[in-house]
Motif scaffolding. Structure first.
Motif, short mmCIF file in Angstrom:
data_model
loop_
_atom_site.label_atom_id
_atom_site.label_comp_id
_atom_site.label_asym_id
_atom_site.label_seq_id
_atom_site.Cartn_x
_atom_site.Cartn_y
_atom_site.Cartn_z
N LEU A 237 0.83 -1.21 0.00
CA LEU A 237 0.00 0.00 0.00
C LEU A 237 0.87 1.26 0.00
CD1 LEU A 237 -2.72 -1.10 2.60
CD2 LEU A 237 -3.05 -0.83 0.14
N LYS A 238 1.92 1.24 0.80
CA LYS A 238 2.82 2.41 0.88
C LYS A 238 3.49 2.65 -0.47
CE LYS A 238 5.51 5.60 2.83
NZ LYS A 238 5.00 6.91 3.21
N PHE A 239 3.90 1.57 -1.14
CA PHE A 239 4.54 1.71 -2.45
C PHE A 239 3.60 2.44 -3.42
CE2 PHE A 239 6.50 0.59 -6.43
CZ PHE A 239 7.84 0.49 -6.13
N LYS A 240 2.32 2.04 -3.37
CA LYS A 240 1.33 2.70 -4.25
C LYS A 240 1.23 4.20 -3.92
CE LYS A 240 -2.10 2.79 -7.21
NZ LYS A 240 -1.76 2.73 -8.64
N ARG A 249 -9.79 6.89 -0.88
CA ARG A 249 -9.91 5.57 -0.25
C ARG A 249 -10.59 4.59 -1.21
NH1 ARG A 249 -10.15 4.02 5.50
NH2 ARG A 249 -9.55 6.16 5.95
N HIS A 250 -11.59 5.09 -1.91
CA HIS A 250 -12.34 4.25 -2.85
C HIS A 250 -11.40 3.73 -3.96
CE1 HIS A 250 -15.67 2.77 -5.22
NE2 HIS A 250 -15.17 3.41 -6.26
N LEU A 282 -5.66 -1.85 7.86
CA LEU A 282 -4.25 -1.58 7.50
C LEU A 282 -4.03 -0.06 7.34
CD1 LEU A 282 -3.84 -4.33 4.76
CD2 LEU A 282 -2.74 -4.36 7.00
N ILE A 283 -5.00 0.58 6.66
CA ILE A 283 -4.88 2.03 6.43
C ILE A 283 -4.89 2.76 7.78
CG2 ILE A 283 -6.09 4.04 5.46
CD1 ILE A 283 -7.03 2.09 3.17
N ALA A 284 -5.74 2.31 8.69
CA ALA A 284 -5.80 2.95 10.02
C ALA A 284 -4.45 2.84 10.73
CB ALA A 284 -6.91 2.32 10.86
N ALA A 289 0.60 5.39 12.35
CA ALA A 289 2.08 5.40 12.35
C ALA A 289 2.64 6.61 11.61
CB ALA A 289 2.59 4.11 11.71
N GLY A 290 1.76 7.35 10.94
CA GLY A 290 2.22 8.55 10.24
C GLY A 290 2.78 8.28 8.85
N SER A 291 2.63 7.05 8.34
CA SER A 291 3.16 6.79 6.99
C SER A 291 2.16 7.19 5.90
CB SER A 291 3.59 5.33 6.83
OG SER A 291 2.50 4.47 6.96
N LEU A 292 0.92 7.48 6.33
CA LEU A 292 -0.10 8.06 5.44
C LEU A 292 -0.76 9.22 6.19
CD1 LEU A 292 -2.34 5.16 4.07
CD2 LEU A 292 -0.34 6.20 3.01
N ARG A 293 -1.38 10.13 5.41
CA ARG A 293 -2.19 11.20 6.00
C ARG A 293 -3.54 11.19 5.31
NH1 ARG A 293 -1.22 16.30 4.64
NH2 ARG A 293 0.29 15.81 3.01
N PHE A 294 -4.57 11.66 6.00
CA PHE A 294 -5.87 11.83 5.37
C PHE A 294 -6.25 13.30 5.52
CE2 PHE A 294 -10.63 11.51 5.55
CZ PHE A 294 -10.78 11.18 4.21
N ASP A 295 -6.52 13.97 4.39
CA ASP A 295 -6.78 15.42 4.46
C ASP A 295 -8.27 15.73 4.46
OD1 ASP A 295 -7.63 15.04 1.88
OD2 ASP A 295 -6.03 16.22 0.94
#
Ligand SMILES: [Zn+2]
Length: 302
Positions: A237-240, A249-250, A282-284, A289-295
């Protein structure tokens, strides 16, 4: 730490690091990054070489983030000789995107050609230095590492980083490979390099510290394959996200539905939930962990 004729381009995590050998003999690049960074790879090489052509290209293994720039480099430097580990040579010849893992990881890699194979146990003169080629299975069954005994330099690919090693991909397909990871760490300990140039992250010298971290991580995965599976799913997921930088998210759910490795991991470790719920879990964790953000609208790389 490194001789002047060994230049490391430390890249972000989407692209593997590149090592340019500019000593006597043909100028040689080891690993070429991910395809979306291939023009950046080309300009890094051109800026460092000036008028001198790149004559050899070597891959430690054929994951998309290590050979995604091969195609552009081959078309930009006529006469460039490409060396790959022998294990996937047949698959490169027939361009089998499943066996080469581009299809099941949901990643891209433009088709490239090769001229020679890097047979484990052989020695190669690259950039005016002798390099031993060692098989380094585990993360990828056909990986090699390159070791210069004279200079004590190891080019370790994804077999050893300063703080770990890459996902053990064969395990995702149910093929036991944790033992191979351990054997490769033992091999690296025996080689006793003074300087390690990893596939990702900074060049480092503390071999025993890194081996300690890697072995502890490996023990955790052996004791809990589910933990490794979850780590692997988050890496995909992070690679994407590293590639696209932002996605709804969709759209991430829709992409993930077609990624074979995520389907296998979900089937084995997540199927008491719906695929959507499993992905959201997984996204949560990644948001936590801070490797993704949701704006509020989009998931973003961070
Ligand atoms: Zn890799």
């Amino acid at each position: 730490m490194l001789p002047d004729d060994v230049i490391v381009f430390e890249r972000g995590w989407l692209s593997a690091n590149n090592v340019l050998l500019i000593g006597s003999g043909p100028a040689t690049l080891i690993d070429s990054g991910y395809c979306s960074h291939s023009f950046q790879t080309l300009s890094l090489v051109r800026n460092a070489l000036g008028q001198r052509p790149l004559e050899r290209l070597v891959n430690t293994h054929l994951h998309s983030d290590h050979c995604g720039g091969n195609s552009l480099l081959q078309s930009s430097f006529p006469g460039l000789e490409t060396f790959i580990p022998p294990g996937h040579a047949a698959e490169v010849l027939r361009w089998d995107e499943v066996a080469l893992t581009y299809a099941p990881t949901g990643q891209s890699c433009p088709q490239f050609l090769f001229d020679r194979t890097l047979v484990p146990g052989s020695e190669q003169e690259l950039g005016g230095m002798n390099w031993e080629v060692h098989a380094a299975p585990g993360h990828d069954p056909h990986s090699v590492v390159l070791f210069s005994p004279q200079k004590g330099i190891l080019i370790s690919g994804d077999a050893l980083w300063e703080n770990g090693f890459g996902v053990v991909f064969p395990e995702l397909e149910g093929i036991h490979a944790f033992d191979a990871v351990g054997d490769t760490l033992d091999l690296i300990e025996c080689l006793a390099p003074k300087v390690i140039i990893p596939g990702h992250g900074p060049v480092f010298t503390n071999l025993s510290g890194s081996l300690g971290i890697a072995r502890k991580r490996l023990e955790g995965f052996i004791n809990s394959p589910a933990k490794h599976a979850r780590y692997a799913a988050k890496v995909l997921l992070k690679f994407k996200l590293l590639d696209v930088q932002e996605i709804s998210r969709h759209a991430l759910h829709a992409w993930a539905t077609d990624v074979t490795y995520l389907g296998i991991l979900y089937g084995r470790y997540g199927s008491e939930q719906s695929l959507r719920e499993w992905l959201d879990g997984l996204i949560a964790e990644m948001l936590g962990a801070g490797s993704l953000r949701f704006d509020g609208k989009q998931l973003r790389n961070s």
